[in-house]
Structure formats: structure tokens, C-alpha cells
Design a protein around this motif. Structure first.
Motif, mmCIF file in Angstrom:
data_model
loop_
_atom_site.group_PDB
_atom_site.id
_atom_site.type_symbol
_atom_site.label_atom_id
_atom_site.label_comp_id
_atom_site.label_asym_id
_atom_site.label_seq_id
_atom_site.Cartn_x
_atom_site.Cartn_y
_atom_site.Cartn_z
ATOM 1 N N PRO A 260 57.488 -13.128 30.485
ATOM 2 C CA PRO A 260 57.861 -13.706 29.193
ATOM 3 C C PRO A 260 56.802 -14.692 28.687
ATOM 4 N N SER A 261 56.476 -14.593 27.422
ATOM 5 C CA SER A 261 55.509 -15.539 26.881
ATOM 6 C C SER A 261 56.219 -16.545 25.983
ATOM 7 N N GLY A 262 57.472 -16.272 25.699
ATOM 8 C CA GLY A 262 58.195 -17.195 24.848
ATOM 9 C C GLY A 262 59.664 -16.856 24.765
ATOM 10 N N LEU A 263 60.353 -17.632 23.956
ATOM 11 C CA LEU A 263 61.788 -17.454 23.788
ATOM 12 C C LEU A 263 62.037 -16.668 22.501
ATOM 13 N N HIS A 264 62.832 -15.592 22.599
ATOM 14 C CA HIS A 264 63.151 -14.812 21.409
ATOM 15 C C HIS A 264 64.446 -15.317 20.789
ATOM 16 N N CYS A 265 64.409 -15.488 19.479
ATOM 17 C CA CYS A 265 65.582 -15.986 18.788
ATOM 18 C C CYS A 265 65.908 -14.978 17.686
ATOM 19 N N ILE A 266 67.123 -14.449 17.683
ATOM 20 C CA ILE A 266 67.465 -13.393 16.726
ATOM 21 C C ILE A 266 67.831 -14.010 15.375
ATOM 22 N N SER A 267 67.064 -13.624 14.355
ATOM 23 C CA SER A 267 67.334 -14.124 13.017
ATOM 24 C C SER A 267 68.343 -13.224 12.312
ATOM 25 N N SER A 268 68.169 -11.902 12.476
ATOM 26 C CA SER A 268 69.182 -10.980 11.960
ATOM 27 C C SER A 268 69.178 -9.715 12.790
ATOM 28 N N GLY A 269 70.302 -8.996 12.802
ATOM 29 C CA GLY A 269 70.407 -7.754 13.564
ATOM 30 C C GLY A 269 71.094 -7.960 14.901
ATOM 31 N N LYS A 270 71.374 -6.810 15.556
ATOM 32 C CA LYS A 270 72.042 -6.871 16.860
ATOM 33 C C LYS A 270 71.153 -6.225 17.914
ATOM 34 N N VAL A 271 71.248 -6.729 19.101
ATOM 35 C CA VAL A 271 70.334 -6.314 20.165
ATOM 36 C C VAL A 271 71.132 -5.981 21.420
ATOM 37 N N LYS A 272 70.674 -4.938 22.138
ATOM 38 C CA LYS A 272 71.286 -4.675 23.449
ATOM 39 C C LYS A 272 70.324 -5.096 24.542
ATOM 40 N N VAL A 273 70.868 -5.691 25.598
ATOM 41 C CA VAL A 273 70.067 -6.039 26.770
ATOM 42 C C VAL A 273 70.550 -5.121 27.877
ATOM 43 N N TYR A 274 69.627 -4.374 28.496
ATOM 44 C CA TYR A 274 70.067 -3.356 29.454
ATOM 45 C C TYR A 274 69.159 -3.250 30.654
ATOM 46 N N LYS A 275 69.672 -2.600 31.677
ATOM 47 C CA LYS A 275 68.900 -2.317 32.880
ATOM 48 C C LYS A 275 68.830 -0.816 33.059
ATOM 49 N N ILE A 276 67.795 -0.361 33.771
ATOM 50 C CA ILE A 276 67.658 1.071 34.029
ATOM 51 C C ILE A 276 67.499 1.276 35.533
ATOM 52 N N ASP A 277 68.274 2.196 36.116
ATOM 53 C CA ASP A 277 68.090 2.450 37.552
ATOM 54 C C ASP A 277 67.038 3.540 37.726
ATOM 55 N N HIS A 278 66.701 3.892 39.016
ATOM 56 C CA HIS A 278 65.587 4.836 39.078
ATOM 57 C C HIS A 278 65.915 6.256 38.704
ATOM 58 N N THR A 279 67.152 6.567 38.467
ATOM 59 C CA THR A 279 67.420 7.895 37.947
ATOM 60 C C THR A 279 67.280 7.872 36.420
ATOM 61 N N GLY A 280 66.949 6.692 35.869
ATOM 62 C CA GLY A 280 66.728 6.613 34.430
ATOM 63 C C GLY A 280 67.997 6.298 33.661
ATOM 64 N N LYS A 281 69.088 6.068 34.387
ATOM 65 C CA LYS A 281 70.345 5.778 33.689
ATOM 66 C C LYS A 281 70.375 4.320 33.243
ATOM 67 N N GLU A 282 70.872 4.167 32.001
ATOM 68 C CA GLU A 282 70.859 2.848 31.387
ATOM 69 C C GLU A 282 72.232 2.180 31.523
ATOM 70 N N GLN A 283 72.245 0.875 31.773
ATOM 71 C CA GLN A 283 73.501 0.116 31.738
ATOM 72 C C GLN A 283 73.309 -1.099 30.853
ATOM 73 N N ILE A 284 74.111 -1.187 29.790
ATOM 74 C CA ILE A 284 73.997 -2.340 28.902
ATOM 75 C C ILE A 284 74.704 -3.521 29.560
ATOM 76 N N VAL A 285 73.989 -4.617 29.772
ATOM 77 C CA VAL A 285 74.622 -5.756 30.430
ATOM 78 C C VAL A 285 75.153 -6.773 29.432
ATOM 79 N N ARG A 286 74.553 -6.839 28.252
ATOM 80 C CA ARG A 286 75.181 -7.667 27.231
ATOM 81 C C ARG A 286 74.647 -7.324 25.848
ATOM 82 N N LEU A 287 75.345 -7.776 24.830
ATOM 83 C CA LEU A 287 74.897 -7.593 23.455
ATOM 84 C C LEU A 287 74.580 -8.964 22.886
ATOM 85 N N ALA A 288 73.664 -8.997 21.925
ATOM 86 C CA ALA A 288 73.325 -10.273 21.299
ATOM 87 C C ALA A 288 73.230 -10.062 19.805
ATOM 88 N N LYS A 289 73.514 -11.117 19.049
ATOM 89 C CA LYS A 289 73.471 -11.011 17.593
ATOM 90 C C LYS A 289 72.730 -12.206 17.002
#
Lengths: 242, 236
Positions: B54-83
Motif C-alpha cells: 500500500p502506498s496510501g489510504l483510499h477514500c471512496i468519494s462515490s460508488g460502491k466497492v467490493k473487497v475480496y480474496k481469491i483462493d488458488h482455484t481462482g474462486k472469489e470470496q467477497i469479505v466486505r462491501l464499502a461505499k
């Protein structure tokens, strides 16, 4: 708090920590343990008996516990009264921090073996935090680490089978608690606790554990578990080899 | 497509009031405004990747964002949403580690980035800010640990109903007062619940038959909230 007994520990209790927790009790703190403790004039050592509560879910927090010795489980009780273990806390962990900022504790904390901890009353903890930005960053790091572990568990629960999760948790326990002289895991968990941690029934756990024994991945003797084949267990758990 | 962006001003930022920066002094805010950068991120782009620094802190001004992890089979798991108003990547920043997850917008998102040094200077000087951060982390821990017990104890059907209620609360409704204000693919939804996409599709049509919800493309309309609460088996 009713379960807590403030016990005056003898001098030897405090001065001769066993080698494995010599460094552990006060992590993220650059000064010596004595210096650190002197900041909390109202802090005190307490002993918690096996199976007694440090705090209970939804209780208003009285303060934070810095674990010096022993293991406790953090657990929530879900529908049908079923217990689910979120994680195990070990020497060096701070318990109850998130409760302070919430007004209530998120989970039960129960000693699964006798626990010795340093207790800091809530007000004193917050006062110190506000005065000391480095300490406050260190406490944030602890929270970050706990969230990270929680998110990894979410991912594992969503994506891994019971079998994979059992293998993963066994490897994880070995990594965190290490092994004794006979190469058995240095943590003694009841079958029920282990099942509640994996998030499966006792019967499923027993079935998987006997299967692991048959395949010579683990050996069980007097309730203690020894991991025999780390490589196979890692492959089974779908994690990079340890 | 015009991708030129005038950086949103911190002073006039609508979402600052509900962010951790709500109590900055004028001087501190100017300090942030002068040092920050920002961009528009579109669906399909990533804001950050696991394993990068990380080079800095991201602050969402508008829009929605998903934060997710990927396992080695490539499957995604959303761990939280941000707005809008939420911050991203602060945990890696605080712990001094590499990003442990990915972040990508669910819709066009404008995101400001505050340099690492500026963030730490603020935390050091402004104890209210560090208090807010501590509270934020505690809340996040609580929700993550709550999800662990949900995952272990609830059925997929219960979790889907609960996720829909969570989305309604988190994203709010559109003008009609019933359509959840977020455009998630079925796959995203499955990756939040932690199940297969086809399972989500099957249960969604079941909920529709029960007249709990209505579906219109990606959009989901909550018709009978009480029904959903019952299905979700919410006890706390």
C-alpha cells in the motif's frame, strides 16, 4: 466478572515465566515489561480457572485482558444454543479491545486451561491510548490481525470442505502452538471444541479424524494429536506447503 | 469515454461528514487536500491487488466497492462491501503489511488516495482520528466474527436472505423505496454468501415465488421484508 478472582500471585509467578512466553506477554511494546506495566497503576494480575469465563458475550466490558499464560477460546452461541468457536487466544493476545469500542463484548472468552492474565480497567486503558499514539497504533495492529484471521476463516468456511478445514486447522494449530517433546501438538483441545472450531458436528469430526489416522496423516494418543505428514496435510488443506 | 477527473474537494465532500475524517481541523483538511491524488475506477478494474504494497489510504468519494480474496482455484470470496465515505486498505497500511485482499468497484467509483506519510502524521496528531479508526476496526472485527458463526451455522438459504437484508440496509433503496440500490451480478452475490452461482439463482427464484422479492435484471426489489427476516432466521 463474577467468575474472576483477583489473585495475588507470588513473586516467583511473575518473575520466572516459562521460556515459551518470555517474549510473548507484551507484544508490540518496545520498552521492558516492567516499564509497560508501570503505566497502568490500576492494572492487576488475575488467575482464571479452567472453564471459567473472562467475559461473556453482550456483557459491558470492564477492561482488557493481556494473556500471559494459558489458552482461552473465544466463542459465540448461535441458534439452538450451539457454540461456535471464533478463535483461540494465546499468551501475548489482548482480549476485549473491540468490546470497549462497542459497549458490549462480541463473544464469550473461556479459559480452556488455567489462564494468567494482566487486567487493565477500561478507563485507564482508554486514557493511556489517547495519550500515546504509538501504543494506539499497536493496538490497531492487533485488531487488524484479528480481522485478517476472521476474514480468512470466512473464506475457508465458504470455499473449503469439512475435510479440508480440519487439515487446515490442525496445521494452523501446530504452527501457532508448536509441538511438545514427543512431537504432539502443544494444545489440548476437547473433541467438542475442535468440532466447534471447524464448524462441523462431533460425529463428522470423529469420522474425519479416524480417516486421517488410517491414512497415517496423524496419530492420536491420550487425546493428544500428532501430525505425521505435513506435506500431505497441506495438499489436503489446499494451502501452500509449510 | 471521458476519464479526466477533477479531484473532488475535501472541503465540499458530501461524504466526509460520515467518514473518519469528519473531525479534522481546517488546516489538517487542507493538508490532505494538497497531498492527495485520485481517479475514476470502472467495473472490471482493480483498485488494489493482494500482495502489493500500500502506498496510501483510499477514500471512496462515490460508488460502491467490493473487497475480496481469491483462493488458488481462482474462486472469489467477497469479505466486505464499502461505499462512499468508507476507507479502503487501511488495515495493510496500519499493520505495515502487503495487501491481503483485492478491491474492485461494483460500479464507477471515484476514489481519492491519501499518501501513507500524511495518513500517519494525522493519526499521530489527531487523537480523535485514531479513536475513530479504533472504533471502525472494532466494528469490522465484530462483523467479520459474526459472519464466521453465520457461515458455520446457517444454511445457504438463510444466508442469502440475510445477505439481501444486509444489502438493503447497507446500500439503501432507490427512489421507489423497495429496489435495493446496488447492481450486483449473481456471481458477486454468490461470492458474498459463499456458495455457487447456480445455488443463488435457484434460491432467488424461490424467494420470488414466495413473493418475498421481485427480480428485474440485476436489480432486486424487496416486497416482503418480514418474510425475508423469517427466512434469514435472525436471532441477534
Amino acid at each position: 466478572m463474577n467468575d474472576l478472582k483477583a489473585v495475588k500471585l507470588t513473586k516467583s509467578d511473575l518473575q520466572t515465566p516459562s521460556p515459551e512466553n518470555e517474549v510473548a506477554p507484551f507484544p508490540f511494546w518496545e520498552s521492558s515489561k516492567e516499564d509497560f506495566l508501570s503505566h497502568f497503576s490500576n492494572g492487576r494480575y488475575i488467575k482464571i480457572n479452567k472453564n471459567a469465563y473472562l467475559f461473556r458475550e453482550n456483557d459491558p466490558p470492564q477492561g482488557i485482558f493481556c494473556i500471559c499464560e494459558g489458552v482461552s477460546k473465544l466463542a459465540r452461541t448461535g441458534k439452538n444454543g450451539k457454540e461456535y468457536i471464533i478463535r483461540f487466544a494465546q499468551p501475548g493476545d489482548w482480549l476485549g479491545v473491540s468490546g470497549i469500542y462497542h459497549g458490549t463484548h462480541i463473544s464469550d472468552a473461556v479459559a480452556i486451561e488455567p489462564v494468567k492474565s494482566f487486567f487493565v480497567p477500561k478507563d485507564e486503558f482508554i486514557r493511556f491510548l489517547n495519550r500515546n499514539s504509538q501504543f494506539s497504533l499497536n493496538v490497531m495492529k492487533i485488531l487488524c490481525d484479528e480481522i485478517e484471521k476472521a476474514e480468512n476463516r470466512i473464506t475457508a468456511l465458504a470455499q473449503k470442505t469439512a475435510r479440508e478445514r480440519v487439515a487446515e486447522i490442525l496445521l494452523n494449530l501446530q504452527q501457532v502452538y508448536g509441538i511438545d517433546n514427543n512431537k504432539y501438538l502443544n494444545i489440548l483441545l476437547t473433541r467438542k471444541d475442535l468440532a466447534n472450531f471447524v464448524g462441523i458436528s462431533n460425529a463428522t469430526l470423529s469420522r474425519l479424524m479416524s480417516d486421517f489416522q488410517r491414512k497415517k496423516l496423524i496419530r492420536i494418543k491420550n487425546k493428544k494429536i500428532r501430525l505425521l505428514d505435513l506435506k500431505k496435510l497441506s495438499t489436503l488443506a489446499r494451502i501452500a506447503a509449510v | 469515454m471521458n476519464r479526466k477527473l477533477t479531484l473532488p474537494s475535501c472541503e465540499e465532500c458530501q461524504t466526509r461528514a460520515c467518514s473518519i475524517f469528519s473531525e479534522l481541523t481546517k488546516a489538517e483538511m487542507d493538508f490532505v487536500a494538497e497531498s492527495k491524488g485520485g481517479n475514476i475506477y470502472k467495473r472490471g478494474q482493480n483498485i488494489f491487488y493482494e500482495g502489493t504494497r500500500p502506498s496510501g489510504l483510499h477514500c471512496i468519494s462515490s460508488g460502491k466497492v467490493k473487497v475480496y480474496k481469491i483462493d488458488h482455484t481462482g474462486k472469489e470470496q467477497i469479505v466486505r462491501l464499502a461505499k462512499a465515505g468508507d476507507i479502503l486498505g487501511y488495515r495493510s497500511l496500519i499493520s505495515g503489511e502487503l495487501y491481503s485482499s483485492f478491491a474492485a468497484p461494483l460500479e464507477d467509483a471515484v476514489i481519492c488516495t491519501i499518501p501513507k506519510e500524511v495518513f500517519f502524521e494525522l493519526v499521530e496528531k489527531n487523537s480523535t482520528l485514531s479513536m475513530r479508526l479504533m472504533r471502525l476496526l472494532s466494528r469490522e472485527l465484530r462483523s467479520a466474527e459474526g459472519r464466521i458463526s453465520n457461515m458455520a451455522q446457517k444454511t445457504v438459504r438463510e444466508r442469502l436472505a440475510e445477505t439481501l437484508l444486509m444489502l438493503a440496509e447497507f446500500c439503501g433503496f432507490e427512489k421507489d423505496g423497495t429496489t435495493i440500490d446496488v447492481s450486483l451480478t449473481r456471481e458477486d452475490l454468490a461470492n458474498i454468501v459463499g456458495t455457487a452461482t447456480e445455488t443463488v439463482i435457484r434460491f432467488l427464484s424461490e424467494f420470488k415465488q414466495d413473493k418475498s422479492i421481485d427480480l428485474k435484471g440485476r436489480k432486486i426489489r424487496v416486497i416482503n421484508r418480514a418474510n425475508l427476516v423469517r427466512t434469514a432466521n435472525i436471532y441477534d
